[in-house]
Design an enzyme around this catalytic site. Structure first.
Site, short mmCIF file in Angstrom:
data_model
loop_
_atom_site.label_atom_id
_atom_site.label_comp_id
_atom_site.label_asym_id
_atom_site.label_seq_id
_atom_site.Cartn_x
_atom_site.Cartn_y
_atom_site.Cartn_z
N CYS A 275 -4.16 -22.30 -33.06
CA CYS A 275 -4.75 -23.63 -33.00
C CYS A 275 -3.62 -24.63 -32.77
O CYS A 275 -2.45 -24.28 -32.83
CB CYS A 275 -5.44 -23.97 -34.31
N ARG B 34 -3.57 -24.08 -26.86
CA ARG B 34 -3.53 -23.31 -28.11
C ARG B 34 -4.92 -23.12 -28.70
O ARG B 34 -5.11 -22.36 -29.65
CB ARG B 34 -2.64 -23.99 -29.14
N TRP C 119 -8.93 -22.81 -32.30
CA TRP C 119 -9.27 -21.52 -31.67
C TRP C 119 -9.81 -20.67 -32.81
O TRP C 119 -9.05 -20.18 -33.64
CB TRP C 119 -8.04 -20.88 -31.03
N ASN D 99 -3.20 -23.97 -38.84
CA ASN D 99 -3.15 -22.98 -37.77
C ASN D 99 -2.67 -21.69 -38.41
O ASN D 99 -1.73 -21.69 -39.19
CB ASN D 99 -2.15 -23.43 -36.69
N GLY D 100 -3.35 -20.58 -38.14
CA GLY D 100 -2.90 -19.31 -38.69
C GLY D 100 -4.08 -18.54 -39.29
O GLY D 100 -5.23 -18.87 -39.07
N GLU E 253 -4.41 0.31 -15.50
CA GLU E 253 -4.04 -1.07 -15.84
C GLU E 253 -2.76 -1.49 -15.13
O GLU E 253 -2.64 -2.61 -14.65
CB GLU E 253 -3.88 -1.21 -17.36
N LYS F 296 -2.62 -4.81 -12.75
CA LYS F 296 -1.65 -5.88 -12.98
C LYS F 296 -0.89 -6.19 -11.72
O LYS F 296 -0.67 -7.34 -11.37
CB LYS F 296 -0.66 -5.48 -14.10
N GLU G 294 -3.44 -7.61 -8.74
CA GLU G 294 -4.15 -8.89 -8.92
C GLU G 294 -3.21 -10.08 -8.86
O GLU G 294 -3.65 -11.19 -8.58
CB GLU G 294 -4.95 -8.90 -10.21
N HIS H 276 -6.29 16.35 -3.86
CA HIS H 276 -7.66 16.34 -3.32
C HIS H 276 -7.85 15.20 -2.33
O HIS H 276 -8.96 14.75 -2.11
CB HIS H 276 -8.66 16.25 -4.47
N LYS I 204 -10.55 -16.57 -14.75
CA LYS I 204 -10.18 -15.97 -16.04
C LYS I 204 -11.39 -15.28 -16.67
O LYS I 204 -11.26 -14.26 -17.31
CB LYS I 204 -9.65 -17.05 -16.99
C1 AGP Z 1 -7.42 -8.52 -15.91
O1 AGP Z 1 -6.07 -8.96 -15.82
C2 AGP Z 1 -8.39 -9.51 -15.36
N1 AGP Z 1 -8.19 -10.80 -15.92
C3 AGP Z 1 -9.83 -9.01 -15.42
O2 AGP Z 1 -9.86 -7.68 -14.99
C4 AGP Z 1 -10.49 -9.06 -16.82
O3 AGP Z 1 -9.91 -8.10 -17.66
C5 AGP Z 1 -11.98 -8.77 -16.63
O4 AGP Z 1 -12.53 -9.78 -15.80
C6 AGP Z 1 -12.76 -8.72 -17.95
O5 AGP Z 1 -12.72 -9.98 -18.56
P1 AGP Z 1 -13.20 -10.09 -20.09
O6 AGP Z 1 -12.29 -9.23 -20.89
O7 AGP Z 1 -13.09 -11.55 -20.43
O8 AGP Z 1 -14.63 -9.59 -20.15
#
Ligand code: AGP
Length: 611
Positions: free
Chosen positions: A2, A27, A75, A101-102, A484, A488, A491, A507, A606
């Site tokens: 927060c 935050r 938060w 905060n915490g 993953e 990373k 994207e 395969h 996001k």
């Molecule tokens: C991952 O780096 C991306 N931001 C994306 O794959 C994300 O993980 C996915 O959209 C799921 O989002 P969420 O965890 O908010 O559901």
């Protein structure tokens, strides 16, 4: 996480508080509030929603007159976002106001103690415990604010940063911290406290960094410091050179790098409140042992990186708790008419708690009468509210589109859940549980050591800025890590990349390997070392350049891989938490090397709240 701001000085406090809070919205931003002493009493205004709602409510602070005040942008961790859960919080007679905060880890015990002494609680927050505890000690010890503060910090456990006002002492503000950031700003027209530098830079570049369990006592013209036994201490101020933009990122170039560095703390915050006397306590889960024993099958549905953590936890749940697990992309789960039988548990993993496909998967399971569990980072989000059960990750707000700290917290949350299930179902002994918990508790330090030694992978990344195709391979949990690592990279660097189960190469995919193709091989599952090493030999014989990420004792691999990144020893179930760190750093520096917008990659959001 927060944001806290406080001001005492010549000027009107409320507008300064709002300005400072606006610099701390990264935050937390689900609710906000301010407490200002108006010459007779402390007045509080607080509301859910972004900071602008509070600004509108108080006409940019104009309706709150007074020269001393504290502010907060929240938060949520304990208690959903609501007006009553928003900070500041009052004691019974509104003579003390607190922002925090915490995470107060022993808040439930203290809440019960206070209720036994007749204290009533209005909110679900751990912070309200602090203000009533202050009230208790303030009235017990001659209404001495400093004594009350020292008594409180001897009693509370966990991480906290507090801003405190006492109506009986309207020219003085108190602040104290432990493991949550708090600074003191030395202003010309008044002094300030804040969670972070950006909130004070408009008024001063000279600050004190408060150390753990140090108490700051501020008036318009003075700043004093005391230790937790109320002994005065001397401190040196620091001059801040950062500009505001850099300061919001804590001095890091991007939020993604800042959040990579925040992983040790985020993982620790997600683990430590849940390990109590060698057992696992997940307070908000609300599943009885009987319900845990009744689970016959687990279905995991999620998207993107959250889905990748589900692929990892399939191995962890099946290995430790011996429960069959099926993992689906939520966008597939919702349309494939899944077979969900009596005794199934559907786990939906989501950082934002708002991802449309994941929410739809949750609703499908609920429509079928299946118990649902949300693993979520945002308290009060749709998935958190609609799931039958919930387990929070405590990563704090994650700003960069590419997830790092939330991903790492989703992993450890699922380790904890799998261990809890395994213990309740008698699949592991208490001794084995103790060993696993010990290994989990050192993960944050191991993550930190990998981040601190990032130079090798950072240098390696600079060599692959012009890469066209990169492959990530692994077997078992290493395949999940590859998924993953590949996401990373692609994207945020826009380089084509694919993750493959290493055994699958022959395969089809191996036909794509050409001279100089980069293959990142994840090799952390000891019982599969030889198999994956043979895959490395296969791709190298076709010209691939191989980066291996492997356990520190697997030096054999030096004979086959071109570049090796070692990770510290941990349980084979937990290696994902470590092996992903160099891969996050690799993706980050390739993107930086290409001069791309790391925090806001093209075409991505996001939280994907639409199909
Ligand atoms: C991952 O780096 C991306 N931001 C994306 O794959 C994300 O993980 C996915 O959209 C799921 O989002 P969420 O965890 O908010 O559901």
């Amino acid at each position: 996480m927060c944001g806290i701001v406080g001001y005492v000085g010549k000027k009107q406090a409320a507008p300064i508080l709002l300005d400072g809070l606006s610099r701390l919205e990264y935050r937390g931003y689900d609710s906000a509030g301010m407490a200002v002493y108006d010459g007779e009493k402390i007045v509080i205004n607080k509301t859910t929603g972004r900071l602008k709602v509070l600004s509108e409510l108080t006409h940019d602070g104009a309706t709150m007159s007074g020269h001393i005040g504290i502010g907060h942008t929240r938060w949520a961790t304990h208690g959903e976002p609501s007006d009553v859960n928003a900070h500041p919080h009052f004691n019974k007679d509104q003579s003390i106001a607190v922002v925090q905060n915490g995470i107060i880890e022993n808040y439930l015990k203290l809440r019960n103690l206070l209720q036994d002494r007749g204290y009533q609680f209005l909110s679900e927050t751990d912070t309200e415990v602090v203000v009533h505890l202050l009230d208790y000690y303030y009235n017990r010890y001659d209404k001495n604010p400093l004594t009350a503060v020292t008594k409180v910090i001897h009693r509370v456990e966990g991480s906290y940063a507090l801003g405190i006002l006492f109506a009986d002492h309207p020219d003085v503000m108190y602040a104290v911290r432990k493991d949550a950031p708090l600074i003191v700003g030395i202003g010309e027209e008044g002094n300030l406290i804040a969670s972070d530098v950006p909130a004070v830079l408009k008024y001063t570049r000279d600050v004190f960094f408060i150390e753990n369990e140090e108490i700051a006592v501020l008036t318009e013209k003075s700043i004093e410091f005391f230790n937790m036994d109320a002994d005065p201490i001397r401190k040196e101020s620091k001059h801040i050179d950062w500009d505001i933009n850099a300061a919001e990122k804590g001095g890091y170039e991007h939020f993604m790098l800042k959040e990579i560095y925040e992983q040790p703390k985020a993982v620790r915050d997600t683990i430590s409140p849940r390990i109590r006397d060698h057992s696992i306590v997940i307070e908000e889960l609300g599943m009885t042992d009987e319900e845990i024993r009744a689970v016959k099958k687990i279905h995991i549905a999620a998207c993107g990186s959250a889905y990748h953590t589900g692929v990892t936890s399939k191995y962890v749940f099946e290995g430790l708790a011996r429960i069959p697990v099926e993992v689906d992309l939520a966008s597939e789960f919702r349309y494939r008419d899944p077979i969900l039988e009596e005794g199934a548990l559907v786990i939906v993993i989501s950082q934002s708690g708002e991802t449309a496909d994941s929410l739809a998967a949750l609703r499908l399971a609920k429509d079928r009468g299946i118990t649902t569990l949300g693993i979520v980072n945002v308290v009060g989000s749709s998935i958190a509210r609609e799931a039958d059960k919930v387990m929070y990750t405590w990563a704090g707000p994650e700003i960069a589109v590419a997830t790092t700290k939330a991903y790492s917290c989703q992993l450890v949350a699922q380790y904890l859940l799998a261990l809890k299930f395994a213990q309740v179902r008698g699949q592991i002994t208490d001794e084995q549980l103790g060993e696993y918990l010990h290994e989990m508790e050192i993960l944050p330090n191991q993550i930190e050591s990998l981040i601190d030694n990032k130079h090798k992978i950072q240098k390696f990344a600079n060599r692959y800025v012009a890469a066209k195709d990169v492959f990530f391979i692994g077997r078992g949990i290493d395949y999940a890590i590859s998924l993953e690592g590949s996401l990373k990279l692609k994207e945020i660097s826009y380089i084509h990349s694919e993750a493959y189960a290493a055994g699958e190469l022959k395969h089809g995919t191996i036909s794509l390997i050409e001279d100089g193709t980069l293959v990142a091989a994840v090799v952390t599952q000891e019982e599969l070392y030889k198999k994956t090493i043979s895959n490395i030999v296969e791709v190298r014989s076709r010209g691939a350049y191989v980066l291996a990420v492997t356990n520190e004792d697997n030096i054999e691999i030096e004979k086959t891989a071109d570049c090796v990144i070692y990770i510290p020893k941990t349980s084979s179930y937990f290696t994902n938490s470590l092996a992903i760190i160099p891969l996050q750093i690799f993706g980050y520096y390739v993107s930086v090397g290409k001069g791309l917008d790391v925090d806001k990659p093209r075409n991505l959001a996001k939280s994907v709240t639409v199909e």
